[in-house]
Write a protein that holds these residues in place. Structure first.
Motif, PDB file in Angstrom:
ATOM      1  N   LEU A 253     -39.727 -17.023  17.754  1.00 21.78           N
ATOM      2  CA  LEU A 253     -38.998 -16.492  18.902  1.00 21.78           C
ATOM      3  C   LEU A 253     -37.700 -15.812  18.477  1.00 21.78           C
ATOM      4  CD1 LEU A 253     -39.596 -19.398  21.430  1.00 21.78           C
ATOM      5  CD2 LEU A 253     -40.395 -17.053  21.673  1.00 21.78           C
ATOM      6  N   TRP A 254     -36.981 -16.424  17.578  1.00 30.31           N
ATOM      7  CA  TRP A 254     -35.739 -15.835  17.057  1.00 30.31           C
ATOM      8  C   TRP A 254     -36.045 -14.469  16.442  1.00 30.31           C
ATOM      9  CZ3 TRP A 254     -31.745 -19.583  14.495  1.00 30.31           C
ATOM     10  CH2 TRP A 254     -30.561 -18.917  14.207  1.00 30.31           C
ATOM     11  N   PHE A 255     -37.102 -14.398  15.660  1.00 35.10           N
ATOM     12  CA  PHE A 255     -37.520 -13.131  15.052  1.00 35.10           C
ATOM     13  C   PHE A 255     -37.899 -12.107  16.121  1.00 35.10           C
ATOM     14  CE2 PHE A 255     -41.008 -10.517  13.279  1.00 35.10           C
ATOM     15  CZ  PHE A 255     -40.345  -9.922  12.220  1.00 35.10           C
ATOM     16  N   GLY A 256     -38.691 -12.532  17.097  1.00 31.71           N
ATOM     17  CA  GLY A 256     -39.117 -11.617  18.146  1.00 31.71           C
ATOM     18  C   GLY A 256     -37.986 -11.115  19.010  1.00 31.71           C
ATOM     19  N   TRP A 257     -36.920 -11.909  19.099  1.00 31.29           N
ATOM     20  CA  TRP A 257     -35.773 -11.504  19.917  1.00 31.29           C
ATOM     21  C   TRP A 257     -35.089 -10.244  19.365  1.00 31.29           C
ATOM     22  CZ3 TRP A 257     -35.922 -16.201  22.832  1.00 31.29           C
ATOM     23  CH2 TRP A 257     -35.329 -16.124  24.099  1.00 31.29           C
ATOM     24  N   PHE A 258     -35.328  -9.917  18.122  1.00 34.47           N
ATOM     25  CA  PHE A 258     -34.774  -8.676  17.576  1.00 34.47           C
ATOM     26  C   PHE A 258     -35.529  -7.458  18.095  1.00 34.47           C
ATOM     27  CE2 PHE A 258     -33.567 -11.734  14.092  1.00 34.47           C
ATOM     28  CZ  PHE A 258     -32.227 -11.785  14.459  1.00 34.47           C
ATOM     29  N   GLY A 259     -36.659  -7.686  18.752  1.00 35.79           N
ATOM     30  CA  GLY A 259     -37.291  -6.642  19.545  1.00 35.79           C
ATOM     31  C   GLY A 259     -36.830  -6.717  20.987  1.00 35.79           C
ATOM     32  N   PHE A 260     -36.681  -7.928  21.487  1.00 33.07           N
ATOM     33  CA  PHE A 260     -36.308  -8.154  22.884  1.00 33.07           C
ATOM     34  C   PHE A 260     -34.963  -7.504  23.216  1.00 33.07           C
ATOM     35  CE2 PHE A 260     -35.621 -10.425  26.777  1.00 33.07           C
ATOM     36  CZ  PHE A 260     -36.871 -10.860  27.202  1.00 33.07           C
ATOM     37  N   ASN A 261     -33.941  -7.788  22.423  1.00 34.98           N
ATOM     38  CA  ASN A 261     -32.596  -7.286  22.736  1.00 34.98           C
ATOM     39  C   ASN A 261     -32.318  -5.890  22.191  1.00 34.98           C
ATOM     40  OD1 ASN A 261     -32.164  -9.633  24.122  1.00 34.98           O
ATOM     41  ND2 ASN A 261     -30.635 -10.478  22.738  1.00 34.98           N
ATOM     42  N   PRO A 262     -32.396  -5.638  20.885  1.00 34.59           N
ATOM     43  CA  PRO A 262     -32.170  -4.275  20.403  1.00 34.59           C
ATOM     44  C   PRO A 262     -33.182  -3.281  20.973  1.00 34.59           C
ATOM     45  CG  PRO A 262     -31.992  -5.827  18.587  1.00 34.59           C
ATOM     46  CD  PRO A 262     -32.531  -6.597  19.758  1.00 34.59           C
ATOM     47  N   GLY A 263     -34.413  -3.730  21.201  1.00 34.96           N
ATOM     48  CA  GLY A 263     -35.422  -2.829  21.739  1.00 34.96           C
ATOM     49  C   GLY A 263     -35.129  -2.374  23.146  1.00 34.96           C
ATOM     50  N   SER A 264     -34.291  -3.106  23.866  1.00 38.05           N
ATOM     51  CA  SER A 264     -33.983  -2.735  25.246  1.00 38.05           C
ATOM     52  C   SER A 264     -33.131  -1.481  25.356  1.00 38.05           C
ATOM     53  CB  SER A 264     -33.290  -3.906  25.960  1.00 38.05           C
ATOM     54  OG  SER A 264     -34.197  -4.968  26.161  1.00 38.05           O
ATOM     55  N   THR A 265     -32.636  -0.972  24.229  1.00 38.44           N
ATOM     56  CA  THR A 265     -32.030   0.359  24.266  1.00 38.44           C
ATOM     57  C   THR A 265     -33.081   1.421  24.558  1.00 38.44           C
ATOM     58  OG1 THR A 265     -32.374   0.747  21.900  1.00 38.44           O
ATOM     59  CG2 THR A 265     -30.290  -0.280  22.545  1.00 38.44           C
ATOM     60  N   THR A 266     -34.335   1.154  24.179  1.00 37.66           N
ATOM     61  CA  THR A 266     -35.430   2.131  24.169  1.00 37.66           C
ATOM     62  C   THR A 266     -35.002   3.422  23.471  1.00 37.66           C
ATOM     63  OG1 THR A 266     -34.922   3.049  26.372  1.00 37.66           O
ATOM     64  CG2 THR A 266     -36.453   1.185  26.264  1.00 37.66           C
ATOM     65  N   THR A 267     -34.054   3.302  22.565  1.00 38.61           N
ATOM     66  CA  THR A 267     -33.482   4.454  21.874  1.00 38.61           C
ATOM     67  C   THR A 267     -33.202   4.084  20.429  1.00 38.61           C
ATOM     68  OG1 THR A 267     -32.338   5.042  23.936  1.00 38.61           O
ATOM     69  CG2 THR A 267     -31.621   6.161  21.932  1.00 38.61           C
TER      70      THR A 267
END
Length: 453
Positions: A253-267
């Motif tokens: 989950l900690w690893f996946g959160w680097f998609g969850f939060n930074p990915g929310s820029t969609t940029t």
């Protein structure tokens, strides 16, 4: 033309992303076919968002490991089955209904009304829409799977199928529209909380509190597991069967959160490194906060509480990961780690609500804390940074709205399903374990343990 192609991060929920990137990055590719720099940036944005979505999808495995590890061996397969259901059924239902309700053309600030099954999207807009839909679909699955943890070890699987469908197709998308409605169609999709200036960058409330408050309502309507409380009401610990498996789940989950939060820029821009840093700092702070308070309260540093502290820190920073500084991220995570231990004890021992994995505390309570923390720590508008009480007041309204919606509608949904279909398995089935009772198989063949209470 879809406004998301001009402004993929929205006008309120993505305040930390540079305005220049917001206004220039996502014009349709055919409008600047000769502009190599534009095409490179546009394709990079699609690639980054897709990679982030894949990371978030992996979080489903993390949730499965955490929930199975924190509960008993006799129902581990049932836990995994519900995680597969949440992702699979949730993906289809979100495609058919949920996405449109969440991101379609706004009606009164409360609900979207267009884009069902992605209908009506212009051909030139499809490449980005497909990517954006996939990214949002894995968020919807996350909200649903939080619910299963709070209702673990005693819920009818057939009834849970309906619960999962309603969460991903109706409950989560409607409240999500209030805060994130503009992310696909710009002002044409803006929800009422966005209009107030509500800040929840990646979903402390939109995703996590909604899931946490639904889990709380479900646990209350279900009642505690057999043997959880003595006749005089004293709480008894029911240890999880595999702490290493739960620990693996937390790291996933900690690893996946680097998609969850930074990915929310969609940029694909220069903010994603800062967001990743804040995310990890808060998780570390959550670990330390939970470890030290459990050490102080119980005499030893508790393993399961410490693991939940990591998740608490991650949930807490999700709202402000792009709008607070690194020092504030540590404080937000540290407080989340303290809160989750106190909240789990309060819900378990005082309210006498049996939440086997602490879902309502990790996601509900710490999601609310993270949302409020934006009003305190945001560099632009936070109380501690000279912004006064305005943003904090808006965040309070948002926290209250998400609680009333998710807990209230959840209570009604679970109560109706309890009357119509039955929500809980029979006592002998619970004692036998849901793997055998509900699925006719064992997770650990030859090692099945039967209990009499």
């Amino acid at each position: 033309m879809l406004s998301i192609l001009r402004n993929p991060v929205g006008k309120n929920a993505r305040l930390a992303v540079a305005a220049a990137v917001m206004s220039a990055t996502f014009l349709p590719a055919w409008a600047h076919a000769g502009d190599a720099e534009f095409l490179t940036q546009s394709n990079a944005n699609i690639l980054w968002t897709l990679v982030a979505a894949i990371l978030v999808m992996l979080m489903q495995a993390g949730f499965g490991c955490v929930e199975a590890g924190f509960t008993r061996a006799k129902s581990a397969g049932n836990i995994m089955m519900k995680n597969f259901l949440d992702f699979s059924a949730g993906t289809v239902i979100f495609f058919l209904f949920g996405f449109a309700l969440m991101f379609g053309t706004d009606m009164g600030g409360f609900i979207g009304t267009s884009g069902f099954s992605l209908g009506g999207v212009a051909e030139g807009d499809l490449p980005w829409t497909y990517t954006f839909w996939f990214f949002q679909s894995v968020f919807a699955a996350t909200a649903a799977t939080i619910v299963s943890g709070g209702m673990a070890e005693r819920t009818k699987f057939g009834t849970y199928v309906v619960v999962s469908a309603l969460v991903t197709g109706l409950i989560y998308p409607i409240s999500g529209h209030w805060a994130w409605g503009s992310l696909w169609l710009g002002d044409a999709g803006a929800g009422w909380l966005e209009g107030l200036g509500f800040n929840d960058f990646a979903g402390s409330s939109v995703v996590h509190s909604v899931g946490g408050w639904l889990a709380l309502a479900g646990a209350m309507v279900l009642g505690p597991r057999v043997g959880k409380y003595t006749e005089d009401g004293k709480a008894k610990a029911i240890p999880g069967h595999n702490i290493p498996l739960a620990g693996l789940g937390v790291f996933i989950l900690w690893f996946g959160w680097f998609g969850f939060n930074p990915g929310s820029t969609t940029t694909a821009d220069n903010t994603i490194g800062m967001i990743a840093m804040n995310t990890s700092l808060a998780a570390a702070g959550g670990v330390l906060g939970a470890m030290f308070i459990s050490w102080f309260r119980f005499g030893k540093p508790d393993i399961s509480m410490t693991m939940n502290g990591a998740l608490a820190g991650l949930v807490g920073i999700t709202a402000g990961c792009a709008t607070v500084g690194p020092g504030s991220s540590i404080v937000i995570g540290l407080i989340a780690g303290l809160l989750v231990v106190l909240s789990i004890e309060f819900i378990d021992k005082v309210l006498k609500i049996d939440d086997p994995v602490g879902a309502s505390s990790v996601h509900g309570v710490c999601g609310a804390w993270g949302t409020l923390a934006c009003g305190l720590f945001n560099i632009d508008g936070g109380l501690f940074f000279g912004g006064g009480f305005k943003l904090l007041g808006v965040q309070l309204i948002g926290v209250g709205a998400f609680f009333v919606w998710a807990f209230g509608v959840g209570w009604v949904m679970f109560s109706i399903l309890k009357g119509l279909m039955g929500l809980r398995v029979k006592k002998d089935e619970e004692l036998k374990g849901l793997d055998i009772a509900e699925h006719g198989s064992e997770s650990y063949n030859g090692f099945q343990l039967f209990t009499t209470e």
